[in-house]
Design a protein around this motif. Structure first.
Motif, PDB file in Angstrom:
ATOM      1  N   LYS A 115      -5.596  27.833  -9.803  1.00 20.56           N
ATOM      2  CA  LYS A 115      -4.441  28.322 -10.549  1.00 20.56           C
ATOM      3  C   LYS A 115      -4.313  27.721 -11.941  1.00 20.56           C
ATOM      4  CE  LYS A 115      -1.937  29.160  -6.329  1.00 20.56           C
ATOM      5  NZ  LYS A 115      -1.959  28.442  -5.138  1.00 20.56           N
ATOM      6  N   VAL A 116      -5.290  26.930 -12.373  1.00 21.43           N
ATOM      7  CA  VAL A 116      -5.222  26.296 -13.688  1.00 21.43           C
ATOM      8  C   VAL A 116      -6.337  26.841 -14.578  1.00 21.43           C
ATOM      9  CG1 VAL A 116      -4.149  24.198 -12.794  1.00 21.43           C
ATOM     10  CG2 VAL A 116      -6.621  24.329 -12.943  1.00 21.43           C
ATOM     11  N   PRO A 117      -6.187  26.671 -15.904  1.00 20.37           N
ATOM     12  CA  PRO A 117      -7.217  27.194 -16.805  1.00 20.37           C
ATOM     13  C   PRO A 117      -8.585  26.515 -16.645  1.00 20.37           C
ATOM     14  CG  PRO A 117      -5.211  26.640 -18.022  1.00 20.37           C
ATOM     15  CD  PRO A 117      -5.012  26.184 -16.616  1.00 20.37           C
ATOM     16  N   GLU A 118      -8.607  25.234 -16.286  1.00 21.99           N
ATOM     17  CA  GLU A 118      -9.867  24.509 -16.121  1.00 21.99           C
ATOM     18  C   GLU A 118      -9.993  23.992 -14.680  1.00 21.99           C
ATOM     19  OE1 GLU A 118     -10.638  21.556 -19.071  1.00 21.99           O
ATOM     20  OE2 GLU A 118      -9.623  22.713 -20.619  1.00 21.99           O
ATOM     21  N   PRO A 119     -10.387  24.854 -13.755  1.00 19.82           N
ATOM     22  CA  PRO A 119     -10.455  24.429 -12.352  1.00 19.82           C
ATOM     23  C   PRO A 119     -11.544  23.386 -12.085  1.00 19.82           C
ATOM     24  CG  PRO A 119     -11.338  26.630 -12.590  1.00 19.82           C
ATOM     25  CD  PRO A 119     -10.751  26.255 -13.915  1.00 19.82           C
ATOM     26  N   ASP A 120     -12.588  23.390 -12.903  1.00 21.17           N
ATOM     27  CA  ASP A 120     -13.676  22.425 -12.685  1.00 21.17           C
ATOM     28  C   ASP A 120     -13.188  20.982 -12.832  1.00 21.17           C
ATOM     29  OD1 ASP A 120     -15.355  24.530 -12.241  1.00 21.17           O
ATOM     30  OD2 ASP A 120     -16.177  24.545 -14.287  1.00 21.17           O
ATOM     31  N   ARG A 121     -12.246  20.760 -13.725  1.00 26.48           N
ATOM     32  CA  ARG A 121     -11.723  19.407 -13.924  1.00 26.48           C
ATOM     33  C   ARG A 121     -11.005  18.924 -12.659  1.00 26.48           C
ATOM     34  NH1 ARG A 121      -8.809  17.962 -19.350  1.00 26.48           N
ATOM     35  NH2 ARG A 121     -10.966  18.310 -19.932  1.00 26.48           N
TER      36      ARG A 121
END
Length: 150
Positions: A43-49
């Motif tokens: 649900k966030v713009p940078e899921p990899d982080r």
């Protein structure tokens, strides 16, 4: 009665009990952080982080905490119940939760690690769901350790 028994506990039991309780608290916190970050990663713009945070939390914080809490548990068990034929129910609940929890934890850790290198949402989500299942088991174990059912 329990307060009385706690007051006569030998001082040699304090350190292993501290290791067990502190390790379990840190382990619970690490699994909670991992579950929240894995389940919200999509649900966030940078899921990899968030996937990296979850994996590193499980690996760097959760794994050592599990080892410490399990060593502390076995150490205090050996001191408190050296020659017992049948363990109390709460001890059995604790052992089952710790041993099955180790398996669930390792699967969750492996899935979280794979999700970092192969960013697939279902891997991270599955790891998060396993972490939530582990948290439910840990809450039951905390209840058993505190209530000491017979």
């Amino acid at each position: 009665m329990i307060a009385f028994l706690a007051s006569i506990r030998p001082d040699s039991w304090n350190f292993p009990l501290f290791l067990h309780v502190a390790g379990a608290a840190v382990f619970f916190g690490a699994v909670t952080v991992a579950a929240v970050t894995q389940l919200t990663a999509a649900k966030v713009p940078e899921p990899d982080r968030l996937r990296r945070v979850a994996f590193r939390t499980l690996l760097i914080v959760g794994l050592p905490a599990y080892i410490i809490f399990r060593i502390g548990a076995q150490w205090i068990y050996d001191k408190e119940f050296p020659d017992v034929d049948e363990d109390p129910t709460w001890i059995g609940i604790g052992f089952i939760t710790a041993d099955l929890g180790a398996l669930v934890f390792l699967i969750s850790l492996i899935l979280a690690g794979i999700a970092v290198w192969k960013p697939k949402g279902w891997l991270s989500k599955t790891s998060g769901v396993l972490s939530v299942i582990l948290l439910i088991g840990l809450v039951i174990a905390v209840w058993a350790m505190g209530a000491k059912p017979t």
